[in-house]
Write a protein that holds these residues in place. Structure first.
Motif, PDB file in Angstrom:
ATOM      1  N   LYS A 161       0.850  -1.183   0.000  1.00 45.21           N
ATOM      2  CA  LYS A 161       0.000   0.000   0.000  1.00 45.21           C
ATOM      3  C   LYS A 161       0.885   1.232   0.000  1.00 45.21           C
ATOM      4  O   LYS A 161       1.964   1.257   0.591  1.00 45.21           O
ATOM      5  CB  LYS A 161      -0.918  -0.008   1.217  1.00 45.21           C
ATOM      6  N   LYS A 162       0.392   2.298  -0.669  1.00 46.48           N
ATOM      7  CA  LYS A 162       1.154   3.544  -0.782  1.00 46.48           C
ATOM      8  C   LYS A 162       0.580   4.581   0.168  1.00 46.48           C
ATOM      9  O   LYS A 162      -0.626   4.835   0.178  1.00 46.48           O
ATOM     10  CB  LYS A 162       1.104   4.084  -2.208  1.00 46.48           C
ATOM     11  N   VAL A 163       1.475   5.193   0.940  1.00 48.91           N
ATOM     12  CA  VAL A 163       1.095   6.220   1.907  1.00 48.91           C
ATOM     13  C   VAL A 163       1.802   7.521   1.541  1.00 48.91           C
ATOM     14  O   VAL A 163       2.999   7.527   1.251  1.00 48.91           O
ATOM     15  CB  VAL A 163       1.479   5.799   3.339  1.00 48.91           C
ATOM     16  N   LEU A 164       1.055   8.615   1.578  1.00 52.79           N
ATOM     17  CA  LEU A 164       1.603   9.947   1.317  1.00 52.79           C
ATOM     18  C   LEU A 164       1.656  10.721   2.616  1.00 52.79           C
ATOM     19  O   LEU A 164       0.681  10.760   3.365  1.00 52.79           O
ATOM     20  CB  LEU A 164       0.715  10.690   0.313  1.00 52.79           C
ATOM     21  N   MET A 165       2.805  11.350   2.876  1.00 51.20           N
ATOM     22  CA  MET A 165       2.946  12.272   4.002  1.00 51.20           C
ATOM     23  C   MET A 165       3.187  13.667   3.432  1.00 51.20           C
ATOM     24  O   MET A 165       4.030  13.834   2.546  1.00 51.20           O
ATOM     25  CB  MET A 165       4.132  11.894   4.894  1.00 51.20           C
ATOM     26  N   LEU A 166       2.438  14.658   3.934  1.00 52.35           N
ATOM     27  CA  LEU A 166       2.629  16.046   3.518  1.00 52.35           C
ATOM     28  C   LEU A 166       3.274  16.819   4.656  1.00 52.35           C
ATOM     29  O   LEU A 166       2.764  16.832   5.777  1.00 52.35           O
ATOM     30  CB  LEU A 166       1.294  16.686   3.145  1.00 52.35           C
ATOM     31  N   VAL A 167       4.398  17.464   4.354  1.00 51.26           N
ATOM     32  CA  VAL A 167       5.169  18.166   5.374  1.00 51.26           C
ATOM     33  C   VAL A 167       5.616  19.524   4.844  1.00 51.26           C
ATOM     34  O   VAL A 167       5.410  19.851   3.676  1.00 51.26           O
ATOM     35  CB  VAL A 167       6.396  17.342   5.827  1.00 51.26           C
ATOM     36  N   GLY A 168       6.270  20.282   5.706  1.00 60.02           N
ATOM     37  CA  GLY A 168       6.888  21.556   5.347  1.00 60.02           C
ATOM     38  C   GLY A 168       7.984  21.844   6.346  1.00 60.02           C
ATOM     39  O   GLY A 168       8.158  21.105   7.334  1.00 60.02           O
ATOM     40  N   ASP A 169       8.717  22.918   6.130  1.00 61.19           N
ATOM     41  CA  ASP A 169       9.762  23.288   7.074  1.00 61.19           C
ATOM     42  C   ASP A 169       9.171  23.457   8.468  1.00 61.19           C
ATOM     43  O   ASP A 169       8.065  23.982   8.636  1.00 61.19           O
ATOM     44  CB  ASP A 169      10.456  24.580   6.646  1.00 61.19           C
ATOM     45  N   TYR A 170       9.912  22.982   9.436  1.00 64.20           N
ATOM     46  CA  TYR A 170       9.553  22.999  10.853  1.00 64.20           C
ATOM     47  C   TYR A 170       8.364  22.107  11.185  1.00 64.20           C
ATOM     48  O   TYR A 170       7.641  22.334  12.142  1.00 64.20           O
ATOM     49  CB  TYR A 170       9.418  24.431  11.388  1.00 64.20           C
TER      50      TYR A 170
ATOM     51  N   LYS B 277       9.067  21.786  -3.147  1.00 66.00           N
ATOM     52  CA  LYS B 277      10.333  21.071  -2.972  1.00 66.00           C
ATOM     53  C   LYS B 277      10.287  19.760  -3.741  1.00 66.00           C
ATOM     54  O   LYS B 277       9.230  19.222  -4.025  1.00 66.00           O
ATOM     55  CB  LYS B 277      10.625  20.812  -1.494  1.00 66.00           C
ATOM     56  N   ARG B 278      11.473  19.279  -4.057  1.00 69.52           N
ATOM     57  CA  ARG B 278      11.609  18.072  -4.864  1.00 69.52           C
ATOM     58  C   ARG B 278      12.223  16.933  -4.038  1.00 69.52           C
ATOM     59  O   ARG B 278      12.839  17.171  -3.006  1.00 69.52           O
ATOM     60  CB  ARG B 278      12.500  18.365  -6.075  1.00 69.52           C
ATOM     61  N   ALA B 279      12.073  15.730  -4.530  1.00 71.02           N
ATOM     62  CA  ALA B 279      12.723  14.572  -3.914  1.00 71.02           C
ATOM     63  C   ALA B 279      14.219  14.837  -3.818  1.00 71.02           C
ATOM     64  O   ALA B 279      14.828  15.369  -4.745  1.00 71.02           O
ATOM     65  CB  ALA B 279      12.460  13.322  -4.747  1.00 71.02           C
ATOM     66  N   GLY B 280      14.810  14.484  -2.689  1.00 73.69           N
ATOM     67  CA  GLY B 280      16.235  14.715  -2.461  1.00 73.69           C
ATOM     68  C   GLY B 280      16.514  16.009  -1.719  1.00 73.69           C
ATOM     69  O   GLY B 280      17.611  16.187  -1.182  1.00 73.69           O
ATOM     70  N   GLU B 281      15.545  16.925  -1.677  1.00 74.25           N
ATOM     71  CA  GLU B 281      15.705  18.152  -0.896  1.00 74.25           C
ATOM     72  C   GLU B 281      15.280  17.874   0.546  1.00 74.25           C
ATOM     73  O   GLU B 281      14.728  16.819   0.855  1.00 74.25           O
ATOM     74  CB  GLU B 281      14.894  19.290  -1.508  1.00 74.25           C
ATOM     75  N   PHE B 282      15.547  18.828   1.418  1.00 68.97           N
ATOM     76  CA  PHE B 282      15.282  18.662   2.842  1.00 68.97           C
ATOM     77  C   PHE B 282      14.245  19.646   3.342  1.00 68.97           C
ATOM     78  O   PHE B 282      14.092  20.729   2.779  1.00 68.97           O
ATOM     79  CB  PHE B 282      16.571  18.899   3.654  1.00 68.97           C
ATOM     80  N   VAL B 283      13.572  19.248   4.419  1.00 71.55           N
ATOM     81  CA  VAL B 283      12.835  20.210   5.247  1.00 71.55           C
ATOM     82  C   VAL B 283      13.537  20.232   6.595  1.00 71.55           C
ATOM     83  O   VAL B 283      14.104  19.230   7.032  1.00 71.55           O
ATOM     84  CB  VAL B 283      11.335  19.850   5.430  1.00 71.55           C
ATOM     85  N   LYS B 284      13.521  21.390   7.223  1.00 73.10           N
ATOM     86  CA  LYS B 284      14.035  21.512   8.582  1.00 73.10           C
ATOM     87  C   LYS B 284      12.928  21.075   9.533  1.00 73.10           C
ATOM     88  O   LYS B 284      11.751  21.302   9.262  1.00 73.10           O
ATOM     89  CB  LYS B 284      14.428  22.958   8.872  1.00 73.10           C
ATOM     90  N   THR B 285      13.310  20.455  10.634  1.00 72.60           N
ATOM     91  CA  THR B 285      12.309  20.029  11.609  1.00 72.60           C
ATOM     92  C   THR B 285      12.465  20.829  12.899  1.00 72.60           C
ATOM     93  O   THR B 285      13.496  21.458  13.144  1.00 72.60           O
ATOM     94  CB  THR B 285      12.416  18.523  11.923  1.00 72.60           C
ATOM     95  N   ALA B 286      11.407  20.780  13.705  1.00 70.44           N
ATOM     96  CA  ALA B 286      11.408  21.401  15.026  1.00 70.44           C
ATOM     97  C   ALA B 286      11.081  20.317  16.051  1.00 70.44           C
ATOM     98  O   ALA B 286      10.279  19.424  15.780  1.00 70.44           O
ATOM     99  CB  ALA B 286      10.372  22.507  15.100  1.00 70.44           C
ATOM    100  N   ILE B 287      11.715  20.402  17.197  1.00 72.14           N
ATOM    101  CA  ILE B 287      11.432  19.462  18.280  1.00 72.14           C
ATOM    102  C   ILE B 287      10.534  20.180  19.281  1.00 72.14           C
ATOM    103  O   ILE B 287      10.920  21.201  19.859  1.00 72.14           O
ATOM    104  CB  ILE B 287      12.734  18.997  18.963  1.00 72.14           C
ATOM    105  N   HIS B 288       9.336  19.655  19.449  1.00 69.11           N
ATOM    106  CA  HIS B 288       8.408  20.183  20.449  1.00 69.11           C
ATOM    107  C   HIS B 288       8.458  19.269  21.657  1.00 69.11           C
ATOM    108  O   HIS B 288       8.411  18.052  21.532  1.00 69.11           O
ATOM    109  CB  HIS B 288       6.989  20.243  19.884  1.00 69.11           C
ATOM    110  N   ASP B 289       8.546  19.881  22.832  1.00 68.55           N
ATOM    111  CA  ASP B 289       8.609  19.080  24.039  1.00 68.55           C
ATOM    112  C   ASP B 289       7.636  19.640  25.059  1.00 68.55           C
ATOM    113  O   ASP B 289       7.214  20.796  24.985  1.00 68.55           O
ATOM    114  CB  ASP B 289      10.034  19.070  24.595  1.00 68.55           C
ATOM    115  N   PHE B 290       7.297  18.817  26.018  1.00 67.73           N
ATOM    116  CA  PHE B 290       6.326  19.153  27.050  1.00 67.73           C
ATOM    117  C   PHE B 290       7.082  19.175  28.371  1.00 67.73           C
ATOM    118  O   PHE B 290       7.355  18.130  28.954  1.00 67.73           O
ATOM    119  CB  PHE B 290       5.182  18.131  27.027  1.00 67.73           C
ATOM    120  N   GLU B 291       7.448  20.379  28.791  1.00 74.44           N
ATOM    121  CA  GLU B 291       8.356  20.540  29.917  1.00 74.44           C
ATOM    122  C   GLU B 291       7.711  21.247  31.107  1.00 74.44           C
ATOM    123  O   GLU B 291       8.399  21.839  31.923  1.00 74.44           O
ATOM    124  CB  GLU B 291       9.597  21.303  29.450  1.00 74.44           C
ATOM    125  N   GLY B 292       6.374  21.195  31.173  1.00 72.43           N
ATOM    126  CA  GLY B 292       5.677  21.785  32.303  1.00 72.43           C
ATOM    127  C   GLY B 292       5.246  23.223  32.097  1.00 72.43           C
ATOM    128  O   GLY B 292       4.684  23.838  33.007  1.00 72.43           O
TER     129      GLY B 292
END
Length: 194
Positions: A3-12, A39-54
């Motif tokens: 089965k084929k799954v598509l994920m849609l993302v963007g920077d951060y 963006k094309r295959a082989g390019e990158f998106v930057k990610t963000a780390i979200h945390d739950f710190e109180g």
């Protein structure tokens, strides 16, 4: 045939919410494609780390670079079996892309499985795809979901559950990954033998 799954993302996009599902879906044998508008295959998106710190809301830190394996302009939604919408900062702006909305509407109107986590449901709201559905998300999205005709399912601020309503599987944040992905695989009718 996988089965084929598509994920849609963007920077951060949230780091865990793109990397972990992408790897888990591939691990169980799904043909998983991740794309970003302009963006094309082989390019990158930057990610963000979200945390739950109180704090009153999540904290945000710079994450990794995540390499795309699909070119956005080449997407033919009818060739995919399911859609994944990770959270983070990306949903707030990729929902402004008309093609993103067209793609999401295809999955929604076709009743194909959709998994959305954290802020991912912002895209569903923009695509008019929550009316009549029970769903959850990051708690700050409750007013948006309710105003769009969705029924809010309170995650009890445990960040450890997921909600399934027909073809839609939602979760409040990355700590819910095990249950969220397991329920998504059930909706996809993917069997894992141990």
């Amino acid at each position: 045939m996988a089965k084929k799954v598509l994920m849609l993302v963007g920077d951060y996009v949230e780091d865990y919410e793109v990397m972990v599902p992408f790897q888990m879906l591939q691990m169980v044998g799904l043909d998983t494609h991740c794309a970003c508008p302009n963006k094309r295959a082989g390019e990158f998106v930057k990610t963000a780390i979200h945390d739950f710190e109180g704090d009153q809301t999540y904290s945000e830190k710079r994450g990794h670079n995540f390499m795309l394996n699909c070119t956005f302009e080449d997407i033919k939604p009818e060739s995919f079996d399911a859609l994944v919408l990770p959270g983070g900062r990306a949903p707030e702006y990729i929902r402004l892309d008309n093609r993103v909305i067209e793609i999401v509407k295809h999955f929604s109107q076709s009743k194909k499985p959709i998994a959305a986590i954290c802020h991912g449901p912002q895209i569903l709201v923009a695509a008019d795809a929550v009316e009549g559905y029970e769903l959850t998300a990051y708690p700050a999205l409750k007013p948006d979901i309710v105003r769009a005709g969705g029924k809010w399912v309170d995650p009890n601020q445990t960040f450890s559950n997921a909600c399934v309503d027909r073809n839609l599987v939602t979760a409040p944040a990355w700590p819910a990954h095990p249950e969220w992905i397991r329920k998504f695989l059930e909706v996809l009718d993917v069997k894992i033998s141990l």
